[in-house]
Design an enzyme around this catalytic site. Structure first.
Site, PDB file in Angstrom:
ATOM      1  N   PRO A  17     -28.714  -6.867  46.555  1.00  0.00           N
ATOM      2  CA  PRO A  17     -29.907  -6.744  47.398  1.00  0.00           C
ATOM      3  C   PRO A  17     -31.099  -6.367  46.533  1.00  0.00           C
ATOM      4  O   PRO A  17     -31.030  -5.407  45.761  1.00  0.00           O
ATOM      5  CB  PRO A  17     -29.538  -5.608  48.370  1.00  0.00           C
ATOM      6  CG  PRO A  17     -28.487  -4.815  47.657  1.00  0.00           C
ATOM      7  CD  PRO A  17     -27.742  -5.778  46.787  1.00  0.00           C
ATOM      8  N   MET A  18     -32.193  -7.138  46.640  1.00  0.00           N
ATOM      9  CA  MET A  18     -33.375  -6.880  45.817  1.00  0.00           C
ATOM     10  C   MET A  18     -34.621  -6.997  46.676  1.00  0.00           C
ATOM     11  O   MET A  18     -34.893  -8.050  47.257  1.00  0.00           O
ATOM     12  CB  MET A  18     -33.431  -7.862  44.644  1.00  0.00           C
ATOM     13  CG  MET A  18     -32.315  -7.648  43.624  1.00  0.00           C
ATOM     14  SD  MET A  18     -32.309  -8.867  42.280  1.00  0.00           S
ATOM     15  CE  MET A  18     -31.471 -10.251  43.091  1.00  0.00           C
ATOM     16  N   CYS A 100     -31.434   3.258  45.980  1.00  0.00           N
ATOM     17  CA  CYS A 100     -32.829   2.890  45.743  1.00  0.00           C
ATOM     18  C   CYS A 100     -33.662   4.131  45.429  1.00  0.00           C
ATOM     19  O   CYS A 100     -33.623   5.105  46.185  1.00  0.00           O
ATOM     20  CB  CYS A 100     -33.395   2.180  46.964  1.00  0.00           C
ATOM     21  SG  CYS A 100     -35.126   1.692  46.758  1.00  0.00           S
ATOM     22  N   HIS A 171     -24.167   1.053  40.879  1.00  0.00           N
ATOM     23  CA  HIS A 171     -25.145   0.726  39.833  1.00  0.00           C
ATOM     24  C   HIS A 171     -24.947   1.756  38.729  1.00  0.00           C
ATOM     25  O   HIS A 171     -25.149   2.944  38.944  1.00  0.00           O
ATOM     26  CB  HIS A 171     -26.564   0.798  40.402  1.00  0.00           C
ATOM     27  CG  HIS A 171     -27.617   0.363  39.436  1.00  0.00           C
ATOM     28  ND1 HIS A 171     -28.811  -0.166  39.859  1.00  0.00           N
ATOM     29  CD2 HIS A 171     -27.682   0.384  38.086  1.00  0.00           C
ATOM     30  CE1 HIS A 171     -29.561  -0.454  38.805  1.00  0.00           C
ATOM     31  NE2 HIS A 171     -28.890  -0.123  37.711  1.00  0.00           N
ATOM     32  N   GLY A 213     -27.703  -4.373  34.863  1.00  0.00           N
ATOM     33  CA  GLY A 213     -27.869  -4.919  33.537  1.00  0.00           C
ATOM     34  C   GLY A 213     -26.891  -6.003  33.140  1.00  0.00           C
ATOM     35  O   GLY A 213     -26.759  -6.308  31.944  1.00  0.00           O
ATOM     36  N   ARG A 234     -31.048  -9.188  38.681  1.00  0.00           N
ATOM     37  CA  ARG A 234     -32.156  -9.976  38.142  1.00  0.00           C
ATOM     38  C   ARG A 234     -31.700 -11.229  37.400  1.00  0.00           C
ATOM     39  O   ARG A 234     -32.411 -12.243  37.413  1.00  0.00           O
ATOM     40  CB  ARG A 234     -33.009  -9.091  37.228  1.00  0.00           C
ATOM     41  CG  ARG A 234     -33.902  -8.118  38.007  1.00  0.00           C
ATOM     42  CD  ARG A 234     -34.544  -7.100  37.095  1.00  0.00           C
ATOM     43  NE  ARG A 234     -33.573  -6.125  36.616  1.00  0.00           N
ATOM     44  CZ  ARG A 234     -33.830  -5.225  35.668  1.00  0.00           C
ATOM     45  NH1 ARG A 234     -35.007  -5.208  35.084  1.00  0.00           N
ATOM     46  NH2 ARG A 234     -32.907  -4.358  35.298  1.00  0.00           N
TER      47      ARG A 234
END
Length: 336
Positions: A17-18, A100, A171, A213, A234
């Site tokens: 989710p971004m 977040c 994360h 990453g 990303r």
């Protein structure tokens, strides 16, 4: 993928989710590249789900499935209600954001702030589990600020699993809520993959996925030696072409040549429907800019989508013009 996650193979790969990126148009596009990866919405705050424009916030194309709804919040009753609404919209999973670090979530005392209150996170998970039949999962950091990740991550994991969480995505960085911006929090705190591996090693019967990453599918394969699932962020967004290789490499599906022309036709048809409903071409094509990264003509593809697709009244034929600039016959994938 309805129901509880009993087969971990279903969760071997996900697209993270971004915020401002993984909207419904992005997910539809990504689904044309991989049929198997789990896709996530942007984080949606529970209050917005309950009181806002649900069709705008939650609506999606059935072709996106499997797709998970990520919720933000810290009030169990509200999260339960938002989860119930999400399930009714057809989502395959409800995920709670405990990672977040933005100012917005800090002011609302949710997101990564919840790493400090694992008992409250457990209450939220338990409430959502009672409200829905689909899986409820959590995405977290390894800790925040001064926390010791060895203690903080174990405490959070134990709490949510006791509450019934079906999966935990980690994360592999701390979040620094004081002193770093949200953008800096994606790069500056050091990655600690080994910490996530140790969590999995101590809980072989629990689903643990890793995020942060991870730049390639080869790296994802390496991580899968130690954890159950890999979440790309990303890398999947900026170079989405890699998702076209995900199903054979990660899930063992039969290899096949990508049908790029068919993809362009599908996305053109999708964009035409979106425009007919009052949308703009650029709302679809902005997610496609990195598709042909590394191929001759990729620069021209990017230029056309970044300029022509943003013009008022732009039509889907812009996609065809941009695609015509790409040399698919080239064997080299050197930067264009």
């Amino acid at each position: 993928m309805k129901g509880k996650f009993r087969n971990c193979a279903e969760l071997r790969l996900a697209v993270a989710p971004m915020m401002d990126w993984t909207d419904r148009h992005c997910r539809f596009f990504h689904r044309q590249l991989t049929r198997r990866a789990l896709l996530y919405t942007e984080m949606v705050v529970a209050d917005a789900v309950i009181h806002g424009d649900r069709a705008r916030l939650l609506g999606f194309d059935a072709e996106e499935n499997p797709v998970a709804l990520q919720l933000g919040g810290s009030e169990p009753a509200k999260l339960a209600e938002a989860a119930r609404i999400g399930e009714a919209f057809g989502y395959d999973e409800i995920n709670l954001n405990v990672g977040c670090p933005s100012d917005r979530v800090q002011s609302g005392t949710f997101g990564a702030c919840l790493m400090r209150t694992p008992a409250l996170v457990a209450e939220c998970v338990a409430a959502m589990k009672r409200a829905v039949a689909i899986p409820v999962t959590v995405k977290c950091r390894i800790g925040v600020d001064e926390q010791d990740p060895e203690l903080a991550l174990d405490e959070l994991a134990d709490a949510v699993w006791t509450a019934g969480a079906d999966a935990l995505w980690v994360h592999a960085r701390k979040a620094w809520l004081q002193g770093l911006s949200p953008k800096e929090n994606r790069d500056i705190p050091p990655l600690d993959y080994d910490r996530v591996y140790r969590l999995k090693g101590g809980h072989l019967d629990r689903f643990v996925g890793i995020n942060g990453g991870i730049q390639s599918l080869d790296a994802a394969v390496d991580h899968l030696q130690y954890v159950d699932g890999v979440m790309l962020g990303r890398a999947a967004y900026h170079t989405p072409g890699l998702l076209a290789e995900a199903d054979p490499l990660i899930f063992g599906d039969q290899p096949h040549d990508a049908d790029w022309a068919g993809l362009i036709e599908t996305m053109s048809d999708y964009a035409a429907r979106h425009i007919a409903a009052g949308g703009r071409l650029s709302q679809v094509t902005r997610h496609m800019v990195g598709l042909f990264h590394g191929l001759p003509g990729a620069r021209r593809w990017r230029q056309i989508l970044s300029s022509e697709a943003t013009r008022p009244g732009a039509r889907p034929d812009v996609l065809h013009a941009a695609f015509a600039a790409v040399d698919l016959s080239a064997g080299s994938r050197e930067a264009a």
